[in-house]
Write a protein that holds these residues in place. Sequence first.
Motif, short mmCIF file in Angstrom:
data_model
loop_
_atom_site.label_atom_id
_atom_site.label_comp_id
_atom_site.label_asym_id
_atom_site.label_seq_id
_atom_site.Cartn_x
_atom_site.Cartn_y
_atom_site.Cartn_z
N LEU A 224 -9.94 -11.78 -10.03
CA LEU A 224 -9.60 -12.70 -10.83
C LEU A 224 -8.22 -13.28 -10.18
O LEU A 224 -7.62 -14.76 -10.23
N ALA A 225 -7.70 -12.67 -9.39
CA ALA A 225 -5.89 -12.31 -8.81
C ALA A 225 -5.33 -11.66 -7.79
O ALA A 225 -6.18 -10.49 -8.49
N GLN A 226 -4.64 -11.84 -7.13
CA GLN A 226 -3.76 -10.72 -6.59
C GLN A 226 -2.71 -11.04 -6.05
O GLN A 226 -1.80 -12.13 -6.32
N MET A 227 -1.72 -9.74 -5.58
CA MET A 227 -0.91 -10.13 -5.54
C MET A 227 -0.89 -9.32 -4.04
O MET A 227 -1.06 -8.73 -3.46
N ASN A 228 0.05 -10.50 -2.57
CA ASN A 228 -0.51 -10.26 -1.35
C ASN A 228 1.11 -10.21 -0.90
O ASN A 228 1.83 -10.43 -0.29
N PHE A 229 0.96 -8.42 0.00
CA PHE A 229 1.82 -7.91 1.12
C PHE A 229 1.78 -9.10 2.05
O PHE A 229 1.27 -9.62 2.66
N PRO A 230 3.40 -9.65 3.16
CA PRO A 230 2.51 -9.87 4.13
C PRO A 230 2.82 -8.73 5.42
O PRO A 230 2.52 -7.88 5.36
N ILE B 191 -1.51 -10.17 3.28
CA ILE B 191 -1.70 -12.44 3.99
C ILE B 191 -1.73 -11.53 5.20
O ILE B 191 -1.10 -11.13 6.10
N ILE B 192 -2.56 -12.27 6.69
CA ILE B 192 -2.63 -12.84 7.88
C ILE B 192 -1.73 -13.84 8.25
O ILE B 192 -1.76 -15.31 7.69
N GLU B 193 -0.32 -14.13 8.28
CA GLU B 193 0.11 -15.17 8.05
C GLU B 193 -0.59 -16.27 9.27
O GLU B 193 -0.48 -15.79 10.30
#
Length: 229
Positions: free
Chosen positions: A100-106, A15-17
């Motif tokens: 379908l789905a993602q896990m997002n690192f900061p 993610i880009i916050e």
Amino acid sequence: MERDDMILISVDDHIIEPPDLFANHLPARYKKDAPRLVHREDGSDVWQFRDNSVGNVALNAVAGRTKEESGMEPQGLDEIRPGCYDVDERVADMNAGGVLAQMNFPSFPGFSARLFATEDFDFSLALVRAHNDWHIDEWCAAHPGRFIPMALAAIWDAELCAQEIRRVAEKGCHALTFPENPVPLGYPSFHSEYWDPVWRALTDCGTVMNLHIGSSGRLVITAPDARRT
């Protein structure tokens, strides 16, 4: 099965916050001291936190470009796909790509939230909780079932870290981002008893610790007291 029929789940996206990250989840007494996104005259965006400026906010966020166009040069949000920081646009991109789905690192706090480690533990913990609540309650909750929530750790204190693991587990978050080796960051190694509260919390909550390569800022090497056999 045809390639276009595949259902993909990505466990290493980022993610880009967004600029309003801390707007809704940080106690009012801390808001004036919270990190803020600053747009500079040269067109770049940087996160400013105390004396630290985290530049290259969009560094290498080149989703959608061809291989020949990909580079490290994006400097501002207006140079990258909105799906990097806008959850609705992210899901539209996921739909287009068959994800379908993602896990997002900061991004800007670092994978271990070491940027938030200040001399004021209460303030630091409030920043971690605000980021986690935004991630769980806004980003992931905007499209149920499309994201696997993953929390930042209060890396500077094992007991506080364990408390946060338990707190976010009650909100349905059972993943934690953590450096692959805390020693280069100035913290005890995984081979000490220091992290025992964290291991207990992870076990009790059924939470998975995710170790992103390079998150310690060093090459991946073992800690000095690692067992050799």
